[in-house]
Write a protein that holds these residues in place. Structure first.
Motif, PDB file in Angstrom:
ATOM      1  N   ALA A 110      14.366  46.717  20.609  1.00 36.87           N
ATOM      2  CA  ALA A 110      15.411  45.984  21.318  1.00 36.87           C
ATOM      3  C   ALA A 110      14.907  45.563  22.680  1.00 36.87           C
ATOM      4  O   ALA A 110      14.263  46.328  23.386  1.00 36.87           O
ATOM      5  N   LYS A 111      15.201  44.356  23.047  1.00 38.51           N
ATOM      6  CA  LYS A 111      14.754  43.839  24.332  1.00 38.51           C
ATOM      7  C   LYS A 111      15.703  44.317  25.430  1.00 38.51           C
ATOM      8  O   LYS A 111      16.898  44.108  25.359  1.00 38.51           O
ATOM      9  N   SER A 112      15.162  44.965  26.433  1.00 41.70           N
ATOM     10  CA  SER A 112      15.982  45.474  27.529  1.00 41.70           C
ATOM     11  C   SER A 112      16.354  44.344  28.466  1.00 41.70           C
ATOM     12  O   SER A 112      15.539  43.465  28.754  1.00 41.70           O
ATOM     13  N   LYS A 113      17.591  44.374  28.934  1.00 48.24           N
ATOM     14  CA  LYS A 113      18.053  43.393  29.903  1.00 48.24           C
ATOM     15  C   LYS A 113      17.981  43.953  31.308  1.00 48.24           C
ATOM     16  O   LYS A 113      18.608  43.447  32.225  1.00 48.24           O
ATOM     17  N   ALA A 114      17.248  45.057  31.483  1.00 49.20           N
ATOM     18  CA  ALA A 114      17.189  45.694  32.786  1.00 49.20           C
ATOM     19  C   ALA A 114      16.494  44.819  33.811  1.00 49.20           C
ATOM     20  O   ALA A 114      16.698  44.971  35.002  1.00 49.20           O
ATOM     21  N   SER A 115      15.640  43.897  33.349  1.00 53.03           N
ATOM     22  CA  SER A 115      14.881  43.098  34.298  1.00 53.03           C
ATOM     23  C   SER A 115      15.697  41.967  34.900  1.00 53.03           C
ATOM     24  O   SER A 115      15.255  41.338  35.848  1.00 53.03           O
ATOM     25  N   SER A 116      16.850  41.631  34.327  1.00 50.84           N
ATOM     26  CA  SER A 116      17.665  40.518  34.806  1.00 50.84           C
ATOM     27  C   SER A 116      18.944  41.035  35.438  1.00 50.84           C
ATOM     28  O   SER A 116      19.621  41.884  34.864  1.00 50.84           O
ATOM     29  N   GLN A 117      19.278  40.485  36.601  1.00 45.57           N
ATOM     30  CA  GLN A 117      20.536  40.882  37.239  1.00 45.57           C
ATOM     31  C   GLN A 117      21.696  40.260  36.491  1.00 45.57           C
ATOM     32  O   GLN A 117      21.639  39.109  36.069  1.00 45.57           O
ATOM     33  N   ARG A 118      22.742  41.044  36.346  1.00 37.16           N
ATOM     34  CA  ARG A 118      23.919  40.575  35.627  1.00 37.16           C
ATOM     35  C   ARG A 118      25.166  40.812  36.479  1.00 37.16           C
ATOM     36  O   ARG A 118      25.180  41.658  37.389  1.00 37.16           O
ATOM     37  N   VAL A 119      26.220  40.055  36.160  1.00 37.19           N
ATOM     38  CA  VAL A 119      27.504  40.204  36.841  1.00 37.19           C
ATOM     39  C   VAL A 119      28.561  40.425  35.777  1.00 37.19           C
ATOM     40  O   VAL A 119      28.636  39.658  34.796  1.00 37.19           O
ATOM     41  N   GLN A 157      30.751  51.481  46.840  1.00 33.47           N
ATOM     42  CA  GLN A 157      30.164  50.402  46.065  1.00 33.47           C
ATOM     43  C   GLN A 157      28.830  50.877  45.518  1.00 33.47           C
ATOM     44  O   GLN A 157      28.086  51.586  46.199  1.00 33.47           O
ATOM     45  N   ALA A 158      28.560  50.501  44.291  1.00 33.59           N
ATOM     46  CA  ALA A 158      27.325  50.942  43.652  1.00 33.59           C
ATOM     47  C   ALA A 158      26.839  49.853  42.708  1.00 33.59           C
ATOM     48  O   ALA A 158      27.619  49.012  42.251  1.00 33.59           O
ATOM     49  N   THR A 159      25.531  49.879  42.411  1.00 37.53           N
ATOM     50  CA  THR A 159      24.905  48.887  41.540  1.00 37.53           C
ATOM     51  C   THR A 159      24.106  49.619  40.468  1.00 37.53           C
ATOM     52  O   THR A 159      23.392  50.582  40.758  1.00 37.53           O
ATOM     53  N   THR A 160      24.222  49.163  39.228  1.00 35.83           N
ATOM     54  CA  THR A 160      23.477  49.809  38.153  1.00 35.83           C
ATOM     55  C   THR A 160      21.976  49.626  38.375  1.00 35.83           C
ATOM     56  O   THR A 160      21.501  48.560  38.779  1.00 35.83           O
ATOM     57  N   ASP A 161      21.227  50.694  38.095  1.00 30.90           N
ATOM     58  CA  ASP A 161      19.783  50.662  38.309  1.00 30.90           C
ATOM     59  C   ASP A 161      19.084  50.083  37.072  1.00 30.90           C
ATOM     60  O   ASP A 161      19.723  49.528  36.170  1.00 30.90           O
ATOM     61  N   ALA A 162      17.783  50.232  37.024  1.00 33.32           N
ATOM     62  CA  ALA A 162      17.004  49.658  35.927  1.00 33.32           C
ATOM     63  C   ALA A 162      17.394  50.223  34.572  1.00 33.32           C
ATOM     64  O   ALA A 162      17.179  49.584  33.535  1.00 33.32           O
ATOM     65  N   GLU A 163      17.943  51.428  34.557  1.00 34.72           N
ATOM     66  CA  GLU A 163      18.409  52.035  33.303  1.00 34.72           C
ATOM     67  C   GLU A 163      19.888  51.778  33.062  1.00 34.72           C
ATOM     68  O   GLU A 163      20.488  52.378  32.168  1.00 34.72           O
ATOM     69  N   GLY A 164      20.470  50.898  33.874  1.00 38.50           N
ATOM     70  CA  GLY A 164      21.896  50.589  33.721  1.00 38.50           C
ATOM     71  C   GLY A 164      22.812  51.674  34.230  1.00 38.50           C
ATOM     72  O   GLY A 164      24.011  51.676  33.929  1.00 38.50           O
ATOM     73  N   ASN A 165      22.272  52.612  35.021  1.00 41.06           N
ATOM     74  CA  ASN A 165      23.040  53.788  35.438  1.00 41.06           C
ATOM     75  C   ASN A 165      23.587  53.657  36.846  1.00 41.06           C
ATOM     76  O   ASN A 165      22.974  53.041  37.727  1.00 41.06           O
TER      77      ASN A 165
END
Length: 321
Positions: free
Chosen positions: A206-215, A153-161
């Motif tokens: 472009a506004k980054s969405k890295a600050s908000s958690q997404r599902v 299991q893994a979660t994307t980091d602040a850069e979406g990686n």
């Protein structure tokens, strides 16, 4: 034993023994027969030049023919038959040539294993980005299953990686985890953007969405019918009523959920306990169902970009008057 006195017939081998020679281990004594039957058998063997020379040496050593006497193949066969008939010689069937004289358990030669090739580390790379802005999407939880059936299991980091090192080669499958999903924080898969190297740079400003958690979810619509309830619909999709309420309206408070059923789903009927039940006449009569996103057969070697968009904007909450 008469050394090297053997007769060969295909894969079979016969030993010629003197009268008092012991029977070698593994050999089987044979009845050579008598008369014309024995002669015919020896005649067949004597068609092989090697067998004829062997019989000739035996006859010279034991028979009435002298060392320098002239003799034909027929003479040799007859004299050899006489020696066998009168017991001056005995015939035995030898074990297969591969076994005769070899140890019962041949010594095993250890196998030389080729040196193991040094495997290169394989790294899996995924990135989740907004399809419009190319901004990274953080907080996406994924379950990844590899070709050897191991999972991570893994979660994307602040850069979406997501970067996983030393993973099995081959293909892998991805399943999104939808725990805590709401319409407000959900994104839907638009397409896979190809190998990592093909990623476009984020657009200026472009506004980054890295600050908000997404599902990452796949949203399906369920049209309610008569006598369904929030509990029965949730059970149908292997969810709880709280999961369904949280996804649709961002709350699990019982009073707020009842208000949402009236305002957002359009419920008008209630059960004996005063809770809303669904009807096919409800307007709009729609519940949104979160389902995991599944991607199968992706190759580990190239990196992958998952391009997403906002799943659906939640309806504004309006209290009934």
């Amino acid at each position: 034993m008469l050394l090297n006195q053997r007769l060969r017939e295909g894969q079979r081998e016969y030993l010629l023994l003197a009268l008092h020679d012991p029977l070698p281990e593994g050999c089987q004594a044979l009845d050579a027969g008598r008369g014309w039957t024995l002669e015919r058998r020896l005649r067949q063997l004597a068609q092989d030049e090697s067998n004829l020379r062997t019989l000739s040496r035996l006859v010279q050593a034991h028979g009435p023919l002298g060392r320098h006497a002239s003799r034909t193949a027929e003479d040799v066969v007859k004299q050899a038959a006489t020696l066998l008939s009168f017991g001056h010689l005995r015939l035995a069937l030898a074990p297969p040539p591969g076994r005769y004289g070899a140890p019962a358990f041949p010594e095993e030669v250890p196998k030389q294993e080729p040196p193991a090739a040094k495997e290169e580390d394989v790294t899996l790379r995924l990135q989740v980005v907004d399809d419009v802005s190319d901004g990274p999407i953080s907080g996406i939880k994924l379950r990844i299953q590899f070709a050897d059936k191991t999972e991570k299991q893994a979660t994307t980091d602040a850069e979406g990686n997501i970067k996983l090192e030393k993973v099995p080669k081959g293909s892998f499958d991805v399943l999104s985890l939808v725990d805590g999903a709401t319409l407000d924080n959900s994104v839907a898969l638009v397409r896979t953007g190809g190998p990592w190297s093909e990623q476009k740079p984020a657009k200026s400003g472009a506004k980054s969405k890295a600050s908000s958690q997404r599902v990452l979810v796949k949203v399906t619509e369920h049209r309610v019918i008569d006598d369904e309830t929030l509990d029965s619909v949730a059970e149908m999709f292997d969810l709880t009523s709280d999961d369904l309420a949280q996804f649709n309206w961002g709350t699990t408070d019982a009073a707020e959920v009842q208000q949402r059923l009236e305002v957002s789903v359009g419920c008008t009927k209630k059960d004996a306990g005063g809770k809303y039940v669904f009807s096919r006449d409800d307007d709009p009569g729609i519940l949104y169902i979160p389902r995991p996103v599944a991607l199968t057969g992706l190759s580990v070697d190239p990196s992958h970009i998952l391009r997403v968009k906002r799943a659906r904007r939640p309806q504004p909450f309006r209290f009934s008057t």
